[in-house]
Design an enzyme around this catalytic site. Sequence first.
Site, mmCIF file in Angstrom:
data_model
loop_
_atom_site.group_PDB
_atom_site.id
_atom_site.type_symbol
_atom_site.label_atom_id
_atom_site.label_comp_id
_atom_site.label_asym_id
_atom_site.label_seq_id
_atom_site.Cartn_x
_atom_site.Cartn_y
_atom_site.Cartn_z
ATOM 1 N N VAL A 83 69.280 7.852 60.343
ATOM 2 C CA VAL A 83 67.973 7.629 61.088
ATOM 3 C C VAL A 83 67.790 6.319 61.249
ATOM 4 C CG1 VAL A 83 65.462 7.906 61.054
ATOM 5 C CG2 VAL A 83 67.129 9.825 59.988
ATOM 6 N N LYS A 84 67.488 5.527 62.331
ATOM 7 C CA LYS A 84 67.298 4.477 62.935
ATOM 8 C C LYS A 84 65.717 4.032 62.512
ATOM 9 C CE LYS A 84 69.401 2.193 66.000
ATOM 10 N NZ LYS A 84 69.952 1.870 67.300
ATOM 11 N N ILE A 85 65.412 3.064 61.570
ATOM 12 C CA ILE A 85 64.018 2.621 61.607
ATOM 13 C C ILE A 85 63.952 1.391 61.752
ATOM 14 C CG2 ILE A 85 62.439 2.403 59.511
ATOM 15 C CD1 ILE A 85 62.849 5.279 60.096
#
Length: 221
Positions: A83-85
Amino acid sequence: MQLFLDTANTEHIRHASRLGLISGVTTNPSLVSKEGKVDYKALVKEICTVVGGPVSTEVLSQDAEGMIAEAREIATWAENIAVKIPSTLAGLEATSVLSKEGIKVNMTLCFSLNQAVLAAAAGAAFVSPFVGRLDDIGEDGMQLVVDIVEYLRYYDIPTLVIAASIRNTSHCLSASRAGAHIATVPYKVLLQMIEHPLTDSGVRRFAEDWNKVMGNAGIFS
């Protein structure tokens, strides 16, 4: 250095995968929007079936609570999701929570060593310094990759560096020299890495020399 493909185009991903060149994929809302109005979940799940390595998929919320909720849902779509945060205060809080739950986080939009240090401290599996965007404003994007790699090595921190916002083949070469674990490249740049005029002229010369003597006969004729 591993290569990821920076795209949401499934045709390009399938081609690069057939060539055996990529170990993962990174996407973002801008890349997805280039594919038109799509079923985002279905698109990501399809990409995850094409490549066995990490597929980075970005959250859209800007508050920590929203990021956490979105990330938990996205992580259920496939086993190889990362997941890109974003590298923000809320992003760090979300990353700290998610990493403790075993969800792999790729902290994106990283533009300083300070941000990378904090991403690693929060438990990010990956950190993505944006080389090209730093170059665009007159800063040395690749030097940031060097600094992050040196920091992580010195303290033996397992966070992996993804050299992102790669604009050309020289960026890719520099990323490998800098010790980046991964470079995520556009499809166009990936193909440009294969090309060389001397290879093309060499292939033509071999064919011409063969035909002068052997005509159209194949090797096994």
